[in-house]
Design a protein around this motif. Structure first.
Motif, PDB file in Angstrom:
ATOM      1  N   ILE A  99     -16.636  39.154  55.996  1.00  0.00           N
ATOM      2  CA  ILE A  99     -15.322  38.668  55.574  1.00  0.00           C
ATOM      3  C   ILE A  99     -15.477  37.360  54.808  1.00  0.00           C
ATOM      4  CG2 ILE A  99     -13.116  37.760  56.391  1.00  0.00           C
ATOM      5  CD1 ILE A  99     -13.366  39.741  58.751  1.00  0.00           C
ATOM      6  N   VAL A 100     -16.255  36.443  55.355  1.00  0.00           N
ATOM      7  CA  VAL A 100     -16.478  35.151  54.688  1.00  0.00           C
ATOM      8  C   VAL A 100     -17.165  35.365  53.344  1.00  0.00           C
ATOM      9  CG1 VAL A 100     -17.772  32.989  54.820  1.00  0.00           C
ATOM     10  CG2 VAL A 100     -16.523  33.822  56.829  1.00  0.00           C
ATOM     11  N   MET A 101     -18.234  36.161  53.335  1.00  0.00           N
ATOM     12  CA  MET A 101     -18.979  36.389  52.103  1.00  0.00           C
ATOM     13  C   MET A 101     -18.096  37.002  51.022  1.00  0.00           C
ATOM     14  SD  MET A 101     -22.094  38.936  51.189  1.00  0.00           S
ATOM     15  CE  MET A 101     -20.923  40.129  50.532  1.00  0.00           C
ATOM     16  N   ASN A 102     -17.356  38.053  51.381  1.00  0.00           N
ATOM     17  CA  ASN A 102     -16.566  38.770  50.388  1.00  0.00           C
ATOM     18  C   ASN A 102     -15.306  38.032  49.977  1.00  0.00           C
ATOM     19  OD1 ASN A 102     -18.117  41.191  49.874  1.00  0.00           O
ATOM     20  ND2 ASN A 102     -17.713  41.752  51.992  1.00  0.00           N
ATOM     21  N   LEU A 103     -14.769  37.199  50.856  1.00  0.00           N
ATOM     22  CA  LEU A 103     -13.623  36.370  50.476  1.00  0.00           C
ATOM     23  C   LEU A 103     -14.025  35.412  49.358  1.00  0.00           C
ATOM     24  CD1 LEU A 103     -10.689  35.598  51.063  1.00  0.00           C
ATOM     25  CD2 LEU A 103     -11.530  33.973  52.759  1.00  0.00           C
ATOM     26  N   VAL A 104     -15.180  34.773  49.515  1.00  0.00           N
ATOM     27  CA  VAL A 104     -15.673  33.867  48.471  1.00  0.00           C
ATOM     28  C   VAL A 104     -16.035  34.644  47.209  1.00  0.00           C
ATOM     29  CG1 VAL A 104     -17.486  32.205  47.888  1.00  0.00           C
ATOM     30  CG2 VAL A 104     -16.491  32.204  50.176  1.00  0.00           C
ATOM     31  N   TYR A 105     -16.661  35.797  47.389  1.00  0.00           N
ATOM     32  CA  TYR A 105     -17.031  36.667  46.271  1.00  0.00           C
ATOM     33  C   TYR A 105     -15.789  37.067  45.473  1.00  0.00           C
ATOM     34  CZ  TYR A 105     -19.482  40.766  44.156  1.00  0.00           C
ATOM     35  OH  TYR A 105     -20.041  41.694  43.320  1.00  0.00           O
ATOM     36  N   ALA A 106     -14.757  37.533  46.166  1.00  0.00           N
ATOM     37  CA  ALA A 106     -13.526  37.976  45.494  1.00  0.00           C
ATOM     38  C   ALA A 106     -12.847  36.827  44.762  1.00  0.00           C
ATOM     39  CB  ALA A 106     -12.567  38.586  46.510  1.00  0.00           C
ATOM     40  N   ALA A 107     -12.855  35.649  45.371  1.00  0.00           N
ATOM     41  CA  ALA A 107     -12.181  34.500  44.770  1.00  0.00           C
ATOM     42  C   ALA A 107     -12.900  33.985  43.536  1.00  0.00           C
ATOM     43  CB  ALA A 107     -12.049  33.381  45.802  1.00  0.00           C
ATOM     44  N   SER A 108     -14.209  34.202  43.447  1.00  0.00           N
ATOM     45  CA  SER A 108     -14.998  33.624  42.351  1.00  0.00           C
ATOM     46  C   SER A 108     -15.295  34.580  41.211  1.00  0.00           C
ATOM     47  CB  SER A 108     -16.319  33.072  42.903  1.00  0.00           C
ATOM     48  OG  SER A 108     -17.081  34.097  43.535  1.00  0.00           O
ATOM     49  N   ALA A 109     -15.326  35.889  41.457  1.00  0.00           N
ATOM     50  CA  ALA A 109     -15.804  36.835  40.442  1.00  0.00           C
ATOM     51  C   ALA A 109     -14.936  36.843  39.189  1.00  0.00           C
ATOM     52  CB  ALA A 109     -15.894  38.244  41.036  1.00  0.00           C
ATOM     53  N   TYR A 110     -13.609  36.938  39.342  1.00  0.00           N
ATOM     54  CA  TYR A 110     -12.755  36.987  38.156  1.00  0.00           C
ATOM     55  C   TYR A 110     -12.752  35.666  37.386  1.00  0.00           C
ATOM     56  CZ  TYR A 110      -8.650  37.263  35.162  1.00  0.00           C
ATOM     57  OH  TYR A 110      -7.812  37.212  34.087  1.00  0.00           O
ATOM     58  N   PRO A 111     -12.578  34.507  38.048  1.00  0.00           N
ATOM     59  CA  PRO A 111     -12.625  33.247  37.282  1.00  0.00           C
ATOM     60  C   PRO A 111     -13.952  33.051  36.543  1.00  0.00           C
ATOM     61  CG  PRO A 111     -11.697  32.857  39.456  1.00  0.00           C
ATOM     62  CD  PRO A 111     -12.216  34.265  39.459  1.00  0.00           C
ATOM     63  N   VAL A 112     -15.058  33.385  37.192  1.00  0.00           N
ATOM     64  CA  VAL A 112     -16.356  33.238  36.527  1.00  0.00           C
ATOM     65  C   VAL A 112     -16.464  34.205  35.352  1.00  0.00           C
ATOM     66  CG1 VAL A 112     -18.856  33.556  36.784  1.00  0.00           C
ATOM     67  CG2 VAL A 112     -17.570  32.342  38.540  1.00  0.00           C
ATOM     68  N   GLY A 113     -16.015  35.455  35.548  1.00  0.00           N
ATOM     69  CA  GLY A 113     -16.061  36.424  34.456  1.00  0.00           C
ATOM     70  C   GLY A 113     -15.225  35.981  33.274  1.00  0.00           C
ATOM     71  N   LYS A 114     -14.020  35.490  33.537  1.00  0.00           N
ATOM     72  CA  LYS A 114     -13.142  35.010  32.455  1.00  0.00           C
ATOM     73  C   LYS A 114     -13.760  33.806  31.762  1.00  0.00           C
ATOM     74  CE  LYS A 114      -8.293  34.003  31.469  1.00  0.00           C
ATOM     75  NZ  LYS A 114      -8.245  35.066  30.436  1.00  0.00           N
ATOM     76  N   LEU A 115     -14.331  32.895  32.548  1.00  0.00           N
ATOM     77  CA  LEU A 115     -14.991  31.723  31.973  1.00  0.00           C
ATOM     78  C   LEU A 115     -16.152  32.125  31.074  1.00  0.00           C
ATOM     79  CD1 LEU A 115     -15.267  28.605  31.900  1.00  0.00           C
ATOM     80  CD2 LEU A 115     -16.713  28.798  33.947  1.00  0.00           C
ATOM     81  N   SER A 116     -16.867  33.181  31.464  1.00  0.00           N
ATOM     82  CA  SER A 116     -18.046  33.607  30.697  1.00  0.00           C
ATOM     83  C   SER A 116     -17.686  34.148  29.318  1.00  0.00           C
ATOM     84  CB  SER A 116     -18.826  34.672  31.476  1.00  0.00           C
ATOM     85  OG  SER A 116     -18.202  35.940  31.404  1.00  0.00           O
ATOM     86  N   ASP A 117     -16.420  34.591  29.129  1.00  0.00           N
ATOM     87  CA  ASP A 117     -16.009  35.099  27.821  1.00  0.00           C
ATOM     88  C   ASP A 117     -15.930  33.990  26.780  1.00  0.00           C
ATOM     89  OD1 ASP A 117     -15.795  37.812  28.502  1.00  0.00           O
ATOM     90  OD2 ASP A 117     -13.771  37.541  29.290  1.00  0.00           O
ATOM     91  N   ASN A 118     -15.870  32.736  27.271  1.00  0.00           N
ATOM     92  CA  ASN A 118     -15.741  31.601  26.343  1.00  0.00           C
ATOM     93  C   ASN A 118     -16.807  30.536  26.563  1.00  0.00           C
ATOM     94  OD1 ASN A 118     -13.073  32.407  25.112  1.00  0.00           O
ATOM     95  ND2 ASN A 118     -12.447  32.259  27.262  1.00  0.00           N
ATOM     96  N   SER A 119     -17.886  30.899  27.255  1.00  0.00           N
ATOM     97  CA  SER A 119     -18.933  29.908  27.516  1.00  0.00           C
ATOM     98  C   SER A 119     -20.285  30.597  27.612  1.00  0.00           C
ATOM     99  CB  SER A 119     -18.629  29.137  28.810  1.00  0.00           C
ATOM    100  OG  SER A 119     -18.626  30.008  29.928  1.00  0.00           O
ATOM    101  N   ASN A 120     -21.288  29.816  27.973  1.00  0.00           N
ATOM    102  CA  ASN A 120     -22.661  30.311  28.049  1.00  0.00           C
ATOM    103  C   ASN A 120     -22.889  31.085  29.344  1.00  0.00           C
ATOM    104  OD1 ASN A 120     -25.541  30.390  28.592  1.00  0.00           O
ATOM    105  ND2 ASN A 120     -25.766  28.958  26.891  1.00  0.00           N
ATOM    106  N   ARG A 121     -23.133  32.401  29.228  1.00  0.00           N
ATOM    107  CA  ARG A 121     -23.338  33.217  30.424  1.00  0.00           C
ATOM    108  C   ARG A 121     -24.632  32.868  31.142  1.00  0.00           C
ATOM    109  NH1 ARG A 121     -20.859  38.756  27.767  1.00  0.00           N
ATOM    110  NH2 ARG A 121     -18.694  38.274  28.300  1.00  0.00           N
ATOM    111  N   SER A 122     -25.646  32.449  30.390  1.00  0.00           N
ATOM    112  CA  SER A 122     -26.925  32.107  31.030  1.00  0.00           C
ATOM    113  C   SER A 122     -26.766  30.927  31.978  1.00  0.00           C
ATOM    114  CB  SER A 122     -27.980  31.787  29.965  1.00  0.00           C
ATOM    115  OG  SER A 122     -28.271  32.918  29.187  1.00  0.00           O
ATOM    116  N   GLY A 123     -25.971  29.936  31.574  1.00  0.00           N
ATOM    117  CA  GLY A 123     -25.748  28.786  32.449  1.00  0.00           C
ATOM    118  C   GLY A 123     -25.042  29.178  33.743  1.00  0.00           C
ATOM    119  N   LEU A 124     -24.053  30.065  33.635  1.00  0.00           N
ATOM    120  CA  LEU A 124     -23.362  30.539  34.832  1.00  0.00           C
ATOM    121  C   LEU A 124     -24.291  31.345  35.732  1.00  0.00           C
ATOM    122  CD1 LEU A 124     -19.973  31.580  33.173  1.00  0.00           C
ATOM    123  CD2 LEU A 124     -20.365  29.622  34.697  1.00  0.00           C
TER     124      LEU A 124
END
Length: 399
Positions: free
Chosen positions: A254-279
């Motif tokens: 629950i803890v692992m997937n809660l953090v996973y769910a909260a971070s995946a979309y923001p990181v993916g959206k951020l990667s569309d306008n930034s350096n994916r290698s850095g992320l």
């Protein structure tokens, strides 16, 4: 387009993933402990079962991806894969030995293999290139909402039924059926999907040669990273090893997937306008920290911190790797590309799970996670080297 500025099909596929993961994680969050405490299995057996299951999925993915490229259709394979997985759910509560559990996991992963590459290719087919990071991140987030809701429901049922594993497994069949209905009535594919133009097999030398060098680097990099990230079953075993009661073991996922769910979309959206290698580098750093925390853990709170860091790693890497594959592959070979990518990852996960099980049995839990940190460091070094090569090549080309 939806209010998220993504095609409705992406959201429908996200809901499908949510329902199937809700079902699967109700079972998988308890399965390692069920194997050890009820069926008498050891850590090595858990590692073998998990590794064989995931490798099976990876091998099947390449064939389903190829078939979807040849016929120019994704949805029939997506439906077949999720449908087969739904049919396996009743086998878990019926199991009285390791054989039926292995069979259920094997067939379930065949279903995962059938649906995986066509589903990921379908997302690329219906999503503009400039939004793919967000699309894959959203699907991953919705998938992961199911992945933490499943253990939460499993934990509630275990507490309410005095640790009745089998009843909890029976309840898990309901969202699996709902998942199939969502595909039938809610998922559509484009009228003119990309189709392989070559008369040869998509896995011929000629077609594989059309996949660029950057794609093959992504495959190799992801395989090394998978060696560092063995089955999450070992997170559950670590919690039990440190004294967490069976009823509360799903809290780790629950803890692992809660953090996973909260971070995946923001990181993916951020990667569309930034350096994916850095992320990606940040994501690997989170995995190294997770391994070190879990290796040194002496109590349950340390395990929960390690699980949260593990979730950050997943959120910062999994959607980005899918976006990199989609960006690198020709449109008519996307299914094949995702199949090859998942085959390499699945074989690496088989090796990682067997290695983790053997290390756990021979040297104990701490060594398992220390070795994971070493593999993570190797993947990080490879990423840094690739970025430097790319910069040097770009500099040379500009001269």
């Amino acid at each position: 387009m939806s209010r998220l500025n993504l095609p409705k099909g992406v959201i429908a596929l996200g809901l499908v993933s949510l329902c199937m993961d809700l079902s699967s994680e109700m079972i998988h969050s308890l399965l390692p402990v069920f194997l050890v405490t009820v069926l008498g299995a050891g850590a090595l057996s858990v590692g073998l079962i998990e590794g064989i299951a995931e490798a099976t999925a990876a091998i099947v993915k390449i064939f389903s991806g190829v078939i979807s490229d040849r016929i120019g259709r994704r949805k029939p394979l997506v439906l077949a894969g999720y449908g087969l997985a739904a049919l396996t759910k009743p086998l878990f509560p019926l199991a009285s030995g390791l054989g039926l559990i292995l069979t259920a996991r094997f067939v379930d992963r065949i279903g995962k293999g059938i649906r995986g590459a066509p589903r990921d290719a379908l997302i690329a087919d219906i999503t503009p290139a400039e939004s793919r990071g967000a699309a894959y991140g959203l699907r991953q987030s919705m998938d992961t909402i199911g992945a933490f809701a499943g253990p939460l429901l499993a934990m509630a049922l275990m507490a309410a039924t005095s640790d009745n594993f089998r009843l909890t497994f029976w309840v898990a069949t309901v969202p699996a059926v709902l998942c199939v209905l969502l595909i039938v009535f809610g998922v559509e594919e484009p009228e003119s999907a990309p189709r392989a133009t070559s008369t040869k097999s998509p896995i011929s030398h000629e077609n594989l040669g059309r996949l660029p060098a950057h794609f093959w680097w992504v495959v190799a990099f992801a395989a090394v990273l998978t060696l560092a990230r063995f089955s999450e079953a070992f997170l559950l075993l670590r919690a039990q090893n440190l004294g967490l009661a069976v009823t509360w073991v799903p809290m780790v996922l629950i803890v692992m997937n809660l953090v996973y769910a909260a971070s995946a979309y923001p990181v993916g959206k951020l990667s569309d306008n930034s350096n994916r290698s850095g992320l990606l580098a940040w994501g690997i750093g989170f995995l190294i920290l997770a391994d070190l925390v879990l290796a040194a853990a002496s109590g349950i709170w340390a395990v929960m911190l390690g699980a949260a860091l593990w979730g950050l790693h997943m959120g910062a890497t999994q959607g980005l790797l899918s976006a990199l594959v989609a960006d690198a592959a020709p449109a008519d070979l996307r299914g094949t590309a995702f199949g090859v990518f998942n085959l390499a990852g699945g074989l690496a996960l088989l090796a990682a799970s067997v290695i983790a099980g053997a290390l756990w049995s021979r040297f104990g839990p701490a060594m398992t996670f220390y070795v994971g940190a070493i593999f993570s460091a190797v993947a990080l070094a490879d990423l840094v080297a690739n970025v430097r090569r790319s910069r040097l090549n770009g500099h040379a080309a500009s001269q």
